[in-house]
Design a protein around this motif. Structure first.
Motif, PDB file in Angstrom:
ATOM      1  N   PRO A 169      76.922 122.110 156.292  1.00 15.65           N
ATOM      2  CA  PRO A 169      77.899 122.615 157.264  1.00 15.65           C
ATOM      3  C   PRO A 169      78.538 121.537 158.134  1.00 15.65           C
ATOM      4  O   PRO A 169      79.588 121.762 158.720  1.00 15.65           O
ATOM      5  N   GLU A 173      78.362 125.684 152.904  1.00 15.26           N
ATOM      6  CA  GLU A 173      77.176 126.343 153.467  1.00 15.26           C
ATOM      7  C   GLU A 173      75.947 125.443 153.398  1.00 15.26           C
ATOM      8  O   GLU A 173      75.134 125.418 154.305  1.00 15.26           O
ATOM      9  N   GLY A 204      83.285 125.117 154.376  1.00 19.88           N
ATOM     10  CA  GLY A 204      82.563 125.119 155.644  1.00 19.88           C
ATOM     11  C   GLY A 204      83.380 124.629 156.821  1.00 19.88           C
ATOM     12  O   GLY A 204      82.868 124.501 157.931  1.00 19.88           O
TER      13      GLY A 204
END
Length: 188
Positions: A58, A55, A37
């Motif tokens: 984040p 993900e 991320g």
């Protein structure tokens, strides 16, 4: 060096820091240190991003293991550790007996002196150069005043033409012949 993989393609596919970071992101995917991320620009811009950053998280992860440590469970861990003295690999039965629930394992080890100590014939000791002032990445320790002061200079001297170490010639190059493997070291 032109290292190649089994299909003949270049083993190292990156060519600059950003492409190396992209390769690391692929390596870290799904691991406790997942960087997927994080963009290179974001990595270069802030004051630190706590991983995993992916993900699901984040903005990074403020605290690790709030839901336990799943990757240390005997059924999913990648290795069972090693004996701290001999370096021998632990086996699944031994690991499972110490860690049936996959919790962190903290091992203690007694002090062992170095295999070889300096003497009159071999007066130098090779170290990595790392001191307590080089601990980790300083993401937390940089705020402690004691870790922001420079290290003491006593005992840290490089041989040079004007200030040679005791017993070494007045030259910018000296050669050491340790008991195990001969090596040379530059100075100056």
């Amino acid at each position: 060096m032109d290292f190649r993989d089994k299909d003949g393609a270049p083993l190292v596919t990156w060519h600059d820091p950003e492409s190396a970071f992209e390769a690391w992101k692929r390596c870290s995917a799904g691991r406790p240190c997942d960087y997927t991320g994080i963009t290179y620009d974001r990595l270069r811009g802030g004051s630190g991003i706590q991983w995993p950053c992916n993900e699901q998280a984040p903005n990074g992860t403020e605290r690790l293991y709030t839901d336990g440590i799943s990757w240390a469970h005997p059924d999913v861990c990648e290795s069972y550790g090693k004996d701290l003295v001999t370096g021998a690999s632990a086996d699944a039965v031994e690991y499972r007996s110490l860690n049936p629930d996959g919790k962190a394992v903290i091992k203690a080890a007694g002090y062992l002196p170095p295999h070889e100590i300096p003497d009159d014939r071999y007066p130098f000791q090779l170290t990595t150069g790392r001191t307590l002032y080089h601990f980790h990445t300083r993401t937390k320790t940089a705020r402690a005043p004691s870790s922001t002061r420079p290290p003491p200079t006593c005992g840290w001297r490089r041989p040079s033409p004007t200030r040679p170490c005791s017993g070494s010639p007045r030259a910018t190059w000296w050669r050491s012949a340790p008991r195990a493997v001969p090596c040379g070291a530059g100075s100056g």
